[in-house]
Design a protein around this motif. Sequence first.
Motif, mmCIF file in Angstrom:
data_model
loop_
_atom_site.group_PDB
_atom_site.id
_atom_site.type_symbol
_atom_site.label_atom_id
_atom_site.label_comp_id
_atom_site.label_asym_id
_atom_site.label_seq_id
_atom_site.Cartn_x
_atom_site.Cartn_y
_atom_site.Cartn_z
ATOM 1 N N ILE A 26 -11.876 -2.352 -0.908
ATOM 2 C CA ILE A 26 -11.464 -2.138 0.471
ATOM 3 C C ILE A 26 -11.118 -0.675 0.727
ATOM 4 O O ILE A 26 -10.955 0.112 -0.190
ATOM 5 C CB ILE A 26 -10.235 -2.999 0.836
ATOM 6 N N SER A 27 -10.977 -0.367 1.999
ATOM 7 C CA SER A 27 -10.378 0.881 2.460
ATOM 8 C C SER A 27 -9.292 0.482 3.442
ATOM 9 O O SER A 27 -9.496 -0.392 4.283
ATOM 10 C CB SER A 27 -11.406 1.763 3.164
ATOM 11 N N LEU A 28 -8.134 1.111 3.322
ATOM 12 C CA LEU A 28 -7.012 0.801 4.198
ATOM 13 C C LEU A 28 -6.885 1.898 5.249
ATOM 14 O O LEU A 28 -6.596 3.044 4.920
ATOM 15 C CB LEU A 28 -5.713 0.686 3.397
ATOM 16 N N SER A 29 -7.098 1.538 6.497
ATOM 17 C CA SER A 29 -7.066 2.501 7.592
ATOM 18 C C SER A 29 -5.628 2.796 8.021
ATOM 19 O O SER A 29 -4.682 2.148 7.573
ATOM 20 C CB SER A 29 -7.864 1.959 8.780
ATOM 21 N N GLU A 30 -5.486 3.741 8.934
ATOM 22 C CA GLU A 30 -4.173 4.205 9.364
ATOM 23 C C GLU A 30 -3.284 3.076 9.863
ATOM 24 O O GLU A 30 -3.711 2.225 10.641
ATOM 25 C CB GLU A 30 -4.316 5.252 10.469
ATOM 26 N N ASN A 52 -3.345 7.427 6.304
ATOM 27 C CA ASN A 52 -2.079 7.800 6.916
ATOM 28 C C ASN A 52 -1.226 6.583 7.307
ATOM 29 O O ASN A 52 -1.671 5.725 8.051
ATOM 30 C CB ASN A 52 -2.377 8.633 8.161
ATOM 31 N N GLY A 53 -0.012 6.516 6.782
ATOM 32 C CA GLY A 53 0.974 5.518 7.197
ATOM 33 C C GLY A 53 0.674 4.073 6.880
ATOM 34 O O GLY A 53 1.319 3.184 7.421
ATOM 35 N N CYS A 54 -0.278 3.793 6.000
ATOM 36 C CA CYS A 54 -0.712 2.396 5.846
ATOM 37 C C CYS A 54 0.374 1.448 5.348
ATOM 38 O O CYS A 54 0.333 0.269 5.673
ATOM 39 C CB CYS A 54 -2.006 2.280 5.058
ATOM 40 N N PHE A 55 1.369 1.913 4.596
ATOM 41 C CA PHE A 55 2.479 1.053 4.176
ATOM 42 C C PHE A 55 3.824 1.575 4.703
ATOM 43 O O PHE A 55 4.880 1.129 4.258
ATOM 44 C CB PHE A 55 2.528 0.936 2.650
ATOM 45 N N ARG A 56 3.789 2.444 5.636
ATOM 46 C CA ARG A 56 5.012 3.052 6.184
ATOM 47 C C ARG A 56 5.949 1.984 6.753
ATOM 48 O O ARG A 56 5.524 1.052 7.430
ATOM 49 C CB ARG A 56 4.639 4.047 7.273
ATOM 50 N N ASN A 57 7.217 2.134 6.445
ATOM 51 C CA ASN A 57 8.271 1.259 6.958
ATOM 52 C C ASN A 57 8.156 -0.189 6.489
ATOM 53 O O ASN A 57 8.608 -1.098 7.173
ATOM 54 C CB ASN A 57 8.345 1.318 8.491
ATOM 55 N N CYS A 58 7.562 -0.397 5.333
ATOM 56 C CA CYS A 58 7.564 -1.724 4.700
ATOM 57 C C CYS A 58 8.795 -1.764 3.796
ATOM 58 O O CYS A 58 8.710 -1.618 2.576
ATOM 59 C CB CYS A 58 6.274 -1.952 3.903
ATOM 60 N N TYR A 76 2.605 10.082 4.975
ATOM 61 C CA TYR A 76 3.500 8.944 5.215
ATOM 62 C C TYR A 76 2.929 7.611 4.712
ATOM 63 O O TYR A 76 3.301 6.554 5.196
ATOM 64 C CB TYR A 76 3.852 8.824 6.706
ATOM 65 N N ILE A 77 2.036 7.644 3.748
ATOM 66 C CA ILE A 77 1.376 6.420 3.287
ATOM 67 C C ILE A 77 2.382 5.386 2.792
ATOM 68 O O ILE A 77 2.295 4.208 3.134
ATOM 69 C CB ILE A 77 0.316 6.736 2.209
ATOM 70 N N PHE A 78 3.370 5.816 2.005
ATOM 71 C CA PHE A 78 4.377 4.890 1.471
ATOM 72 C C PHE A 78 5.769 5.198 2.028
ATOM 73 O O PHE A 78 6.766 4.695 1.515
ATOM 74 C CB PHE A 78 4.424 4.984 -0.059
ATOM 75 N N ALA A 79 5.863 6.006 3.060
ATOM 76 C CA ALA A 79 7.152 6.468 3.578
ATOM 77 C C ALA A 79 8.054 5.322 3.990
ATOM 78 O O ALA A 79 7.619 4.333 4.582
ATOM 79 C CB ALA A 79 6.934 7.408 4.765
ATOM 80 N N ASN A 80 9.312 5.468 3.645
ATOM 81 C CA ASN A 80 10.360 4.512 3.991
ATOM 82 C C ASN A 80 10.164 3.138 3.361
ATOM 83 O O ASN A 80 10.632 2.142 3.892
ATOM 84 C CB ASN A 80 10.529 4.402 5.509
ATOM 85 N N CYS A 81 9.491 3.107 2.239
ATOM 86 C CA CYS A 81 9.427 1.893 1.415
ATOM 87 C C CYS A 81 10.581 2.015 0.425
ATOM 88 O O CYS A 81 10.386 2.274 -0.764
ATOM 89 C CB CYS A 81 8.084 1.775 0.701
ATOM 90 N N GLY A 82 11.780 1.870 0.936
ATOM 91 C CA GLY A 82 12.994 2.163 0.183
ATOM 92 C C GLY A 82 13.237 1.294 -1.032
ATOM 93 O O GLY A 82 13.998 1.671 -1.916
#
Length: 161
Positions: A26-30, A52-58, A76-82
């Motif tokens: 697969i390819s994961l889009s924005e 860009n941002g594909c898992f952001r805020n998960c 921001y691909i993984f951003a805020n995945c705390g």
Amino acid sequence: MESYIIQNEQFKDLTNLVHVSIMQNISLSEDCFMGCTSLTDATFGSANLLSNGCFRNCGKLQTLVIPQCRSLKGDYIFANCGLLRTLDLSSLEYVDPTSVNNFAGCTSLINLNLPSNEPFTFNKDSFKDCTNLHITLQFEDDYIRYDDNSRVEGDLPEDSM
């Protein structure tokens, strides 16, 4: 092998999504999984591209397995995945050199698996929020190669210090 594309924002803000397992190429889009606040784990057999941002805020994502991921494009691909603790990118070849926030807010990230050959570039600030990060490489000699041939802007080989 045919590659499937998860479209921009396809699962965005789907708050009842808990697990994802996709074994096709697969390819994961924005922003495709952005805001999936109940997502705890995701496994992908092969991914040509994470955008860009594909898992952001998960915020509940703890484990992400993509051992055949080739490229990280955007920021921001993984951003805020705390709660993200483990990430397998052991086939990564390319990281967008302008990306400084891919791991922003990933304060729990402790295990990152990377390939024997260093991805083309990592911005020096990519891991600034990952204070307990342990990078795992496939072979012991890989650590020397990463150090001596670093492509991280501003990094110096430890043996030259």
